[in-house]
Design a protein around this motif. Structure first.
Motif, PDB file in Angstrom:
ATOM      1  N   ALA A 127       0.838  -1.196   0.000  1.00  0.00           N
ATOM      2  CA  ALA A 127       0.000   0.000   0.000  1.00  0.00           C
ATOM      3  C   ALA A 127       0.877   1.251   0.000  1.00  0.00           C
ATOM      4  N   PRO A 128       0.667   2.155  -0.952  1.00  0.00           N
ATOM      5  CA  PRO A 128       1.504   3.355  -1.029  1.00  0.00           C
ATOM      6  C   PRO A 128       1.214   4.316   0.114  1.00  0.00           C
ATOM      7  N   ASP A 129       2.259   4.685   0.852  1.00  0.00           N
ATOM      8  CA  ASP A 129       2.073   5.602   1.967  1.00  0.00           C
ATOM      9  C   ASP A 129       2.957   6.842   1.862  1.00  0.00           C
ATOM     10  N   GLY A 130       3.801   6.902   0.831  1.00  0.00           N
ATOM     11  CA  GLY A 130       4.648   8.068   0.647  1.00  0.00           C
ATOM     12  C   GLY A 130       5.865   8.117   1.546  1.00  0.00           C
ATOM     13  N   ALA A 131       6.103   7.040   2.287  1.00  0.00           N
ATOM     14  CA  ALA A 131       7.243   7.014   3.200  1.00  0.00           C
ATOM     15  C   ALA A 131       8.525   6.629   2.457  1.00  0.00           C
ATOM     16  N   TYR A 132       9.654   6.875   3.084  1.00  0.00           N
ATOM     17  CA  TYR A 132      10.968   6.526   2.542  1.00  0.00           C
ATOM     18  C   TYR A 132      11.940   6.495   3.709  1.00  0.00           C
ATOM     19  N   GLY A 133      13.084   5.868   3.489  1.00  0.00           N
ATOM     20  CA  GLY A 133      14.092   5.793   4.529  1.00  0.00           C
ATOM     21  C   GLY A 133      15.256   6.725   4.249  1.00  0.00           C
ATOM     22  N   GLU A 134      16.045   6.969   5.268  1.00  0.00           N
ATOM     23  CA  GLU A 134      17.181   7.893   5.164  1.00  0.00           C
ATOM     24  C   GLU A 134      18.274   7.380   4.239  1.00  0.00           C
ATOM     25  N   LEU A 135      18.474   6.064   4.181  1.00  0.00           N
ATOM     26  CA  LEU A 135      19.516   5.533   3.290  1.00  0.00           C
ATOM     27  C   LEU A 135      19.170   5.782   1.827  1.00  0.00           C
ATOM     28  N   VAL A 136      17.922   5.537   1.473  1.00  0.00           N
ATOM     29  CA  VAL A 136      17.481   5.785   0.095  1.00  0.00           C
ATOM     30  C   VAL A 136      17.537   7.279  -0.198  1.00  0.00           C
ATOM     31  N   LEU A 137      17.068   8.098   0.725  1.00  0.00           N
ATOM     32  CA  LEU A 137      17.079   9.545   0.530  1.00  0.00           C
ATOM     33  C   LEU A 137      18.507  10.054   0.318  1.00  0.00           C
ATOM     34  N   SER A 138      19.439   9.580   1.100  1.00  0.00           N
ATOM     35  CA  SER A 138      20.837   9.993   0.959  1.00  0.00           C
ATOM     36  C   SER A 138      21.400   9.594  -0.408  1.00  0.00           C
ATOM     37  N   ALA A 139      21.088   8.376  -0.853  1.00  0.00           N
ATOM     38  CA  ALA A 139      21.566   7.920  -2.165  1.00  0.00           C
ATOM     39  C   ALA A 139      20.966   8.751  -3.294  1.00  0.00           C
ATOM     40  N   VAL A 140      19.691   9.111  -3.173  1.00  0.00           N
ATOM     41  CA  VAL A 140      19.041   9.947  -4.187  1.00  0.00           C
ATOM     42  C   VAL A 140      19.721  11.314  -4.240  1.00  0.00           C
ATOM     43  N   LYS A 141      19.960  11.922  -3.083  1.00  0.00           N
ATOM     44  CA  LYS A 141      20.578  13.257  -3.046  1.00  0.00           C
ATOM     45  C   LYS A 141      21.964  13.249  -3.681  1.00  0.00           C
ATOM     46  N   LYS A 142      22.704  12.157  -3.494  1.00  0.00           N
ATOM     47  CA  LYS A 142      24.044  12.070  -4.083  1.00  0.00           C
ATOM     48  C   LYS A 142      23.994  11.999  -5.599  1.00  0.00           C
ATOM     49  N   ARG A 143      22.891  11.509  -6.142  1.00  0.00           N
ATOM     50  CA  ARG A 143      22.796  11.315  -7.588  1.00  0.00           C
ATOM     51  C   ARG A 143      21.988  12.394  -8.295  1.00  0.00           C
ATOM     52  N   MET A 144      21.496  13.338  -7.530  1.00  0.00           N
ATOM     53  CA  MET A 144      20.752  14.441  -8.139  1.00  0.00           C
ATOM     54  C   MET A 144      21.707  15.369  -8.879  1.00  0.00           C
ATOM     55  N   TRP A 145      21.218  15.967  -9.925  1.00  0.00           N
ATOM     56  CA  TRP A 145      21.988  16.950 -10.679  1.00  0.00           C
ATOM     57  C   TRP A 145      22.133  18.208  -9.832  1.00  0.00           C
ATOM     58  N   HIS A 146      23.340  18.732  -9.784  1.00  0.00           N
ATOM     59  CA  HIS A 146      23.612  19.969  -9.051  1.00  0.00           C
ATOM     60  C   HIS A 146      24.130  21.016 -10.023  1.00  0.00           C
ATOM     61  N   PRO A 147      23.362  22.059 -10.274  1.00  0.00           N
ATOM     62  CA  PRO A 147      23.803  23.068 -11.239  1.00  0.00           C
ATOM     63  C   PRO A 147      24.979  23.867 -10.698  1.00  0.00           C
ATOM     64  N   ALA A 148      25.884  24.236 -11.587  1.00  0.00           N
ATOM     65  CA  ALA A 148      26.994  25.108 -11.213  1.00  0.00           C
ATOM     66  C   ALA A 148      26.472  26.539 -11.167  1.00  0.00           C
ATOM     67  N   GLU A 149      26.920  27.291 -10.186  1.00  0.00           N
ATOM     68  CA  GLU A 149      26.484  28.680 -10.070  1.00  0.00           C
ATOM     69  C   GLU A 149      27.291  29.614 -10.957  1.00  0.00           C
ATOM     70  N   ASN A 150      28.489  29.174 -11.339  1.00  0.00           N
ATOM     71  CA  ASN A 150      29.322  30.004 -12.199  1.00  0.00           C
ATOM     72  C   ASN A 150      30.347  29.123 -12.911  1.00  0.00           C
ATOM     73  N   PHE A 151      31.085  29.720 -13.831  1.00  0.00           N
ATOM     74  CA  PHE A 151      32.043  28.955 -14.634  1.00  0.00           C
ATOM     75  C   PHE A 151      33.153  28.356 -13.782  1.00  0.00           C
ATOM     76  N   GLU A 152      33.627  29.089 -12.786  1.00  0.00           N
ATOM     77  CA  GLU A 152      34.705  28.578 -11.928  1.00  0.00           C
ATOM     78  C   GLU A 152      34.252  27.322 -11.180  1.00  0.00           C
ATOM     79  N   GLN A 153      33.051  27.332 -10.685  1.00  0.00           N
ATOM     80  CA  GLN A 153      32.517  26.163  -9.988  1.00  0.00           C
ATOM     81  C   GLN A 153      32.390  24.985 -10.948  1.00  0.00           C
ATOM     82  N   LEU A 154      31.978  25.243 -12.179  1.00  0.00           N
ATOM     83  CA  LEU A 154      31.872  24.201 -13.186  1.00  0.00           C
ATOM     84  C   LEU A 154      33.242  23.604 -13.479  1.00  0.00           C
TER      85      LEU A 154
END
Length: 187
Positions: A127-154
């Protein structure tokens, strides 16, 4: 608002201005109920856990996670959706809920995410409840695209990519290229 005695829950695909209830001066902010939260999270979750297919219950789990993602200030203001300033945080949570649901249904093909959901626990039932665990959340955050704020950061994060515009060797060469006739493509 007038037709429902100010009780309506309103969301639109486009932004609407705030509404002030004349009798109380209470300000209501209409929700913008478009695709900015749910579909990107479904896409990210699907890319990461590689489900055999996407089910209605996976989508429902994301919708539940969205409803559960409002913080206390957003709940107190009777807002239907989390504030846009929190979209990255909320998107990660929704993708994690999608992944957990895909694993619970036995459809996730990526072993890493199946393992993370199992290690997070609370995986019984479908049954879908919208819950998730911290391990999955951490792995998702590591794989999310992070935009560069400027050319030097890129350049710092991706030193192997050197995308520089071609610079002409001399002013003569530059004028030679700019005066060349352009070919038009025929259709």
């Amino acid at each position: 608002m007038r037709c429902t005695d100010n009780r309506v829950l309103f969301a639109s695909g486009t932004a609407f201005p705030e509404y002030t209830i004349p009798e109380t001066s209470e300000v209501r902010v209409p929700g913008q109920g478009n695709n900015m939260y749910v579909f990107p999270a479904i896409g990210l979750g699907a890319v990461l856990c590689k489900p055999e297919w996407i089910t209605d219950t996976m989508i429902y789990a994301v919708a539940k996670a969205l409803a559960n993602s409002r913080n206390s200030a957003e709940v107190q203001r009777n807002e239907l959706y989390p504030r846009i300033e929190r979209i990255r945080e909320v998107s990660a949570c929704l993708a994690a809920a999608f992944i957990r649901q895909a694993v619970r249904e036995g459809l996730a093909q990526d072993a890493e995410y199946r393992d993370l959901v199992a290690r997070d626990g609370r995986c019984e039932g479908e049954a879908p409840d919208g819950a998730y665990g911290e391990l999955v959340l951490s792995a998702v955050k590591k794989r999310m695209w992070h935009p560069a704020e400027n050319f030097e950061q890129l350049r710092e994060c991706c030193p192997h990519h050197h995308h520089h515009p071609k610079v002409a060797a001399s002013p003569a060469e530059d004028s030679q290229h700019s005066s060349a006739p352009r070919q038009q493509a025929s259709i």
